[in-house]
Design a protein around this motif. Structure first.
Motif, PDB file in Angstrom:
ATOM      1  N   TRP A  42       0.788  -1.230   0.000  1.00  0.00           N
ATOM      2  CA  TRP A  42       0.000   0.000   0.000  1.00  0.00           C
ATOM      3  C   TRP A  42       0.825   1.288   0.000  1.00  0.00           C
ATOM      4  N   PRO A  43       1.972   1.316   0.685  1.00  0.00           N
ATOM      5  CA  PRO A  43       2.739   2.566   0.635  1.00  0.00           C
ATOM      6  C   PRO A  43       3.115   2.984  -0.780  1.00  0.00           C
ATOM      7  N   ASP A  44       3.372   2.023  -1.665  1.00  0.00           N
ATOM      8  CA  ASP A  44       3.728   2.338  -3.058  1.00  0.00           C
ATOM      9  C   ASP A  44       2.504   2.380  -3.970  1.00  0.00           C
ATOM     10  N   ASP A  45       1.588   1.412  -3.803  1.00  0.00           N
ATOM     11  CA  ASP A  45       0.434   1.312  -4.702  1.00  0.00           C
ATOM     12  C   ASP A  45      -0.712   2.230  -4.298  1.00  0.00           C
ATOM     13  N   GLY A  46      -0.718   2.685  -3.059  1.00  0.00           N
ATOM     14  CA  GLY A  46      -1.843   3.462  -2.559  1.00  0.00           C
ATOM     15  C   GLY A  46      -2.919   2.557  -1.978  1.00  0.00           C
ATOM     16  N   MET A  47      -3.771   3.128  -1.125  1.00  0.00           N
ATOM     17  CA  MET A  47      -4.844   2.342  -0.518  1.00  0.00           C
ATOM     18  C   MET A  47      -5.890   1.995  -1.566  1.00  0.00           C
ATOM     19  N   PRO A  48      -6.336   0.739  -1.614  1.00  0.00           N
ATOM     20  CA  PRO A  48      -7.362   0.354  -2.592  1.00  0.00           C
ATOM     21  C   PRO A  48      -8.698   1.025  -2.290  1.00  0.00           C
ATOM     22  N   PRO A  49      -9.609   1.094  -3.279  1.00  0.00           N
ATOM     23  CA  PRO A  49     -10.912   1.740  -3.049  1.00  0.00           C
ATOM     24  C   PRO A  49     -11.700   1.130  -1.903  1.00  0.00           C
TER      25      PRO A  49
END
Length: 387
Positions: A42-49
């Motif tokens: 998540w730190p790289d991909d971002g939090m999912p919807p």
């Protein structure tokens, strides 16, 4: 960010995975693996919807992968998983199923509470150990034994039938109340979860007075949350701004107390709710009917004669009969590991002008709480003695 999702979704994810796989250890390990994956990605991909959906899906996939690697179980387990993935839940909430599983009478009471805090609330073993006032290693052993007993005894993952519910209820209520107390100590998500579970139980058992009493108790205590701190500092009940109390929650809690009186089968949670309703009735601290509260504590000592109840009763005794009588009662209690014992004793000593002893008691109280807000409050109270 991930810590917040963990607190909010851990219990739901474990409950769903237990329904799917029928194994507490598999479910908990898979959820832990999913959160570890979230920490990596998540730190790289971002939090999912949908963080909750992502965690549940990832956990399910990791559990399936793990079980497929276990050749002896793979075929049977995979088939069961495929069947369960498409099945509709038989009850309204997976977490309620899990609570009744964790609170099965085959488990000891402390194991039931600890296991539910671990699986539903996501508390660490260290946090649960502090709640029980036992070493962390001791609590870890209890949790392992409890999960093993669920597996080895084939304890079913379901809400009991209607005729079974009354006999299973006391353990569930104890679990929910301790979860609420953990939440009120700083985990707002757990307090909200306990209230939600209390509402679900009320739907299941609308005329069970102890269910109504516990829900009323939690609502009345929760109604004061906004007034409990002022500029980051803890504020005692008698000094709170009552205009900040949530009147909607107060009115709902008081209505539940009145319903309990109509049913007329008093129990410990109902009496505690009634005590809090008396506090809520007072427009100002000086208007509090301490005589009524003391009468209710006398009833509570008959229904639930514990040292902690006796300690709380002593607070009411101090208001009605004086600090000297109350201190004599407190000194008889064997609660040396409990910080509130020392905090209440300190306040009574202060009232009696025994400042040196009071300062020592405040120090002992501060040593026994993990809450930074409580430590700060106790330190401030101690400083006032010598200023």
């Amino acid at each position: 960010m991930i810590e917040e999702v963990y607190r909010e979704e851990h219990g739901r994810a474990v409950a769903v995975l237990v329904r799917v796989f029928g194994d507490v250890d598999v479910a908990e390990d898979a959820v832990q693996d999913a959160f570890a994956e979230a920490v990596r990605r998540w730190p790289d991909d971002g939090m999912p919807p949908s963080p909750a959906g992502w965690i549940i899906t990832t956990a399910r996939n990791k559990a399936v992968d793990r079980l497929r690697r276990e050749a002896a179980r793979a075929g049977k387990q995979a088939q069961a998983v495929m069947m369960n993935m498409d099945a509709e839940p038989e009850v309204m909430d997976d977490r309620l199923r899990l609570i009744f599983t964790c609170c099965h009478p085959a488990l000891g009471m402390q194991a039931r509470v600890a296991l539910t805090l671990r699986l539903l609330g996501g508390l660490s073993t260290a946090e649960i150990a502090r709640a029980f006032l036992v070493p962390e290693a001791t609590m870890a052993q209890r949790l392992v034994r409890a999960k093993s007993k669920i597996r080895d005894a084939g304890i079913p993952y379901r809400v009991p039938d209607e005729e079974e519910l009354p006999g299973r209820l006391s353990g569930v209520l104890a679990v929910i109340y301790l979860v609420f107390n953990q939440g009120y100590g700083g985990r707002d998500d757990l307090a909200a979860e306990a209230i939600r579970l209390g509402r679900v139980l009320r739907e299941l058992m609308p005329d069970e007075p102890e269910v109504l009493g516990l829900l009323a108790l939690m609502l009345l205590v929760e109604s004061r949350k906004a007034a409990r701190f002022r500029e980051g500092e803890l504020v005692l009940l008698g000094e709170q701004d009552r205009g900040l109390w949530d009147r909607v929650l107060v009115e709902e809690g008081q209505a539940l107390v009145r319903r309990c009186l109509e049913i007329d089968r008093p129990g410990p949670y109902q009496i505690q709710a009634a005590i809090n309703a008396v506090h809520s009735d007072a427009a100002a601290a000086e208007d509090t009917r301490w005589d009524q509260i003391l009468e209710l504590y006398d009833q509570l000592m008959v229904a639930a004669p514990t040292p902690v109840v006796a300690l709380n009763r002593a607070v009411a005794v101090a208001e009605v009969q004086g600090a000297k009588v109350a201190l004599e009662l407190v000194e008889r209690l064997d609660l040396g590991r409990y910080y509130l014992f020392h905090a209440i004793r300190a306040d009574l000593l202060r009232r009696l002008g025994r400042d040196t002893e009071a300062a020592e008691a405040y120090d002992m109280a501060a040593e026994r709480t993990e809450s930074e807000a409580e430590k700060a409050f106790l330190a401030q109270a101690r400083r006032r003695l010598i200023s």
